[in-house]
Motif scaffolding. Structure first.
Motif, PDB file in Angstrom:
ATOM      1  N   LEU A 199      36.590 -17.524  -4.097  1.00  0.00           N
ATOM      2  CA  LEU A 199      35.801 -16.653  -4.968  1.00  0.00           C
ATOM      3  C   LEU A 199      34.479 -16.259  -4.299  1.00  0.00           C
ATOM      4  O   LEU A 199      33.997 -15.136  -4.444  1.00  0.00           O
ATOM      5  CB  LEU A 199      35.542 -17.335  -6.302  1.00  0.00           C
ATOM      6  CG  LEU A 199      36.677 -17.250  -7.328  1.00  0.00           C
ATOM      7  CD1 LEU A 199      36.369 -18.124  -8.528  1.00  0.00           C
ATOM      8  CD2 LEU A 199      36.877 -15.798  -7.768  1.00  0.00           C
ATOM      9  N   THR A 200      33.891 -17.203  -3.583  1.00  0.00           N
ATOM     10  CA  THR A 200      32.646 -16.894  -2.858  1.00  0.00           C
ATOM     11  C   THR A 200      32.895 -15.824  -1.798  1.00  0.00           C
ATOM     12  O   THR A 200      32.100 -14.872  -1.633  1.00  0.00           O
ATOM     13  CB  THR A 200      32.079 -18.173  -2.217  1.00  0.00           C
ATOM     14  OG1 THR A 200      31.831 -19.140  -3.236  1.00  0.00           O
ATOM     15  CG2 THR A 200      30.794 -17.878  -1.470  1.00  0.00           C
ATOM     16  N   ALA A 201      34.025 -15.978  -1.088  1.00  0.00           N
ATOM     17  CA  ALA A 201      34.366 -14.975  -0.073  1.00  0.00           C
ATOM     18  C   ALA A 201      34.608 -13.605  -0.707  1.00  0.00           C
ATOM     19  O   ALA A 201      34.166 -12.561  -0.189  1.00  0.00           O
ATOM     20  CB  ALA A 201      35.605 -15.431   0.700  1.00  0.00           C
ATOM     21  N   MET A 202      35.308 -13.580  -1.861  1.00  0.00           N
ATOM     22  CA  MET A 202      35.560 -12.324  -2.546  1.00  0.00           C
ATOM     23  C   MET A 202      34.264 -11.697  -3.033  1.00  0.00           C
ATOM     24  O   MET A 202      34.065 -10.469  -2.949  1.00  0.00           O
ATOM     25  CB  MET A 202      36.508 -12.544  -3.723  1.00  0.00           C
ATOM     26  CG  MET A 202      36.920 -11.246  -4.438  1.00  0.00           C
ATOM     27  SD  MET A 202      38.081 -11.531  -5.784  1.00  0.00           S
ATOM     28  CE  MET A 202      37.005 -12.355  -6.951  1.00  0.00           C
ATOM     29  N   LYS A 203      33.336 -12.515  -3.518  1.00  0.00           N
ATOM     30  CA  LYS A 203      32.054 -11.984  -3.995  1.00  0.00           C
ATOM     31  C   LYS A 203      31.259 -11.355  -2.852  1.00  0.00           C
ATOM     32  O   LYS A 203      30.628 -10.293  -3.017  1.00  0.00           O
ATOM     33  CB  LYS A 203      31.262 -13.121  -4.644  1.00  0.00           C
ATOM     34  CG  LYS A 203      29.976 -12.670  -5.294  1.00  0.00           C
ATOM     35  CD  LYS A 203      29.275 -13.834  -5.960  1.00  0.00           C
ATOM     36  CE  LYS A 203      27.953 -13.398  -6.567  1.00  0.00           C
ATOM     37  NZ  LYS A 203      27.231 -14.518  -7.214  1.00  0.00           N
ATOM     38  N   LEU A 204      31.302 -11.964  -1.666  1.00  0.00           N
ATOM     39  CA  LEU A 204      30.600 -11.400  -0.510  1.00  0.00           C
ATOM     40  C   LEU A 204      31.230 -10.073  -0.081  1.00  0.00           C
ATOM     41  O   LEU A 204      30.523  -9.117   0.305  1.00  0.00           O
ATOM     42  CB  LEU A 204      30.622 -12.408   0.647  1.00  0.00           C
ATOM     43  CG  LEU A 204      29.798 -13.685   0.437  1.00  0.00           C
ATOM     44  CD1 LEU A 204      30.009 -14.660   1.594  1.00  0.00           C
ATOM     45  CD2 LEU A 204      28.316 -13.350   0.279  1.00  0.00           C
TER      46      LEU A 204
END
Length: 368
Positions: A199-204
């Motif tokens: 999710l962190t990667a998708m948010k970035l």
């Protein structure tokens, strides 16, 4: 009062009462000049039997005195009523009682002495075949003694099995709690490491996409950014909730230990802010309470065992005391030595003393 009534309803006690009642019917065949003394001796024997059967286990001295008096009264009746056979029955009852308080060797030795005295009285009164009568009496006495002995062994085995079963149930409860905590921790780590990372990667990536003028004006990108932020926050909250364990259910485990014991009654108080997550600490506390339950039942004849677990400053404090009375004062045996070793292994401190009633009091302090 209720324990006394319960003892009166025990099969062995009822059998003894009915036997004495039946024996009293034989006194009607006695000559008038002997009847008053024989009746008084039989009544005294019956009172001694009731004292022996109904007295609590702590009255050990009184029960032994009653047993000696019963033996003397049985021989007195053998002197007064050699032809009726009252003494033979009373000696059988005496052996059944003696098995409860004397060692097997003690019972055999005392029974031999009584039978030699009975044989001597039969010879003195000129009774035909006194040796045969004495040997028959010994056979009935042996049968009664063996029946009571194996009945007591059976009760002790049943009680021991109930305690072992309670121990297994308590241990299973702790293991189940420990397994659930381990599973919650595993799920929390998986959510944090896998779902949180992606999710962190998708948010970035969404942030990078939103910086492009072509997509910056698109509502879909803005909504996707908002949803990813909210979803990441939700996962963090779930992970935190999974990690915030309430600890092992020590209360259920301790109550399972005390359940099969008729006494003492357990008065358990665990403070709400106590949280134990280490299975080793929980198991040590469980064994300490178990040993105190055993001591209170066997050595102090206690009716209630009070157990409280609370937090004081940076420590946990375990207080255990019973309302019984220790026989012979406080002596540190294997059980208390085991408690001291468990407390020392956890880096704690143990203080022993007497409760207000003369029972045992333990004050244990452990690092929180």
């Amino acid at each position: 009062m209720w324990p006394t009534l319960n003892r009166l309803r025990e099969p062995m006690t009822l059998a003894g009462v009915f036997t004495l009642a039946a024996v009293s019917l034989g006194l009607r065949f006695l000559p008038p000049e002997v009847l008053p003394a024989a009746a008084a001796a039989l009544v005294a024997y019956a009172l001694g039997f009731l004292l022996f059967a109904l007295a609590p286990d702590t009255w050990e001295r009184q029960r032994r005195i009653a047993l000696v008096a019963m033996a003397g009264l049985a021989l007195l009746l053998a002197w007064l009523t050699p032809r009726v056979g009252t003494a033979q029955v009373l000696l059988v009852v005496w052996v059944a009682c003696a098995v409860n308080v004397l060692s097997p060797r003690g019972v055999i030795g005392a029974a031999l002495v009584l039978n030699v005295a009975f044989y001597t009285l039969m010879v003195h009164h000129g009774f035909g075949a006194p040796l045969t009568m004495t040997l028959i009496n010994i056979g009935f006495q042996a049968l009664a003694g063996l029946c009571v002995h194996y009945a007591r062994r059976s009760e002790e085995s049943r009680d021991q099995l109930a305690l072992v079963n309670a121990d297994l149930l308590a241990t299973r409860a702790l293991l189940a709690d420990s397994a659930r905590d381990a599973e919650r921790l595993r799920v929390a780590r998986e959510l944090h490491d896998v779902a949180g990372h992606k999710l962190t990667a998708m948010k970035l990536n969404l942030r990078a996409l939103a910086s492009d003028p072509v997509f910056a004006v698109r509502d879909e990108v803005r909504i996707a950014q908002q949803l990813s932020t909210e979803l990441l926050d939700d996962i963090r909250n779930v992970v935190q909730a999974l990690r915030d364990s309430r600890g092992l259910d020590l209360q259920t485990a301790i109550r399972a230990l005390a359940a099969p014991l008729p006494r003492p009654t357990l008065d358990l108080r665990i403070a709400e802010d106590i949280r134990i997550t280490d299975p080793a600490v929980a198991e040590s506390l469980l064994r300490i309470v178990q040993e105190c339950l055993t001591n209170a039942a066997r050595h102090a004849n206690a009716e209630t065992l009070m157990v409280s677990l609370s937090r004081e400053d940076a420590d946990m404090r375990l207080c255990i005391e019973d309302d019984g009375k220790l026989r012979g004062g406080l002596r540190e045996g294997n059980g208390l030595s085991g408690i001291r070793e468990r407390v020392a292994a956890l880096g704690g401190d143990l203080r022993l003393g007497n409760s207000p009633t003369g029972g045992l009091r333990l004050d244990v302090r452990l690092p929180a």
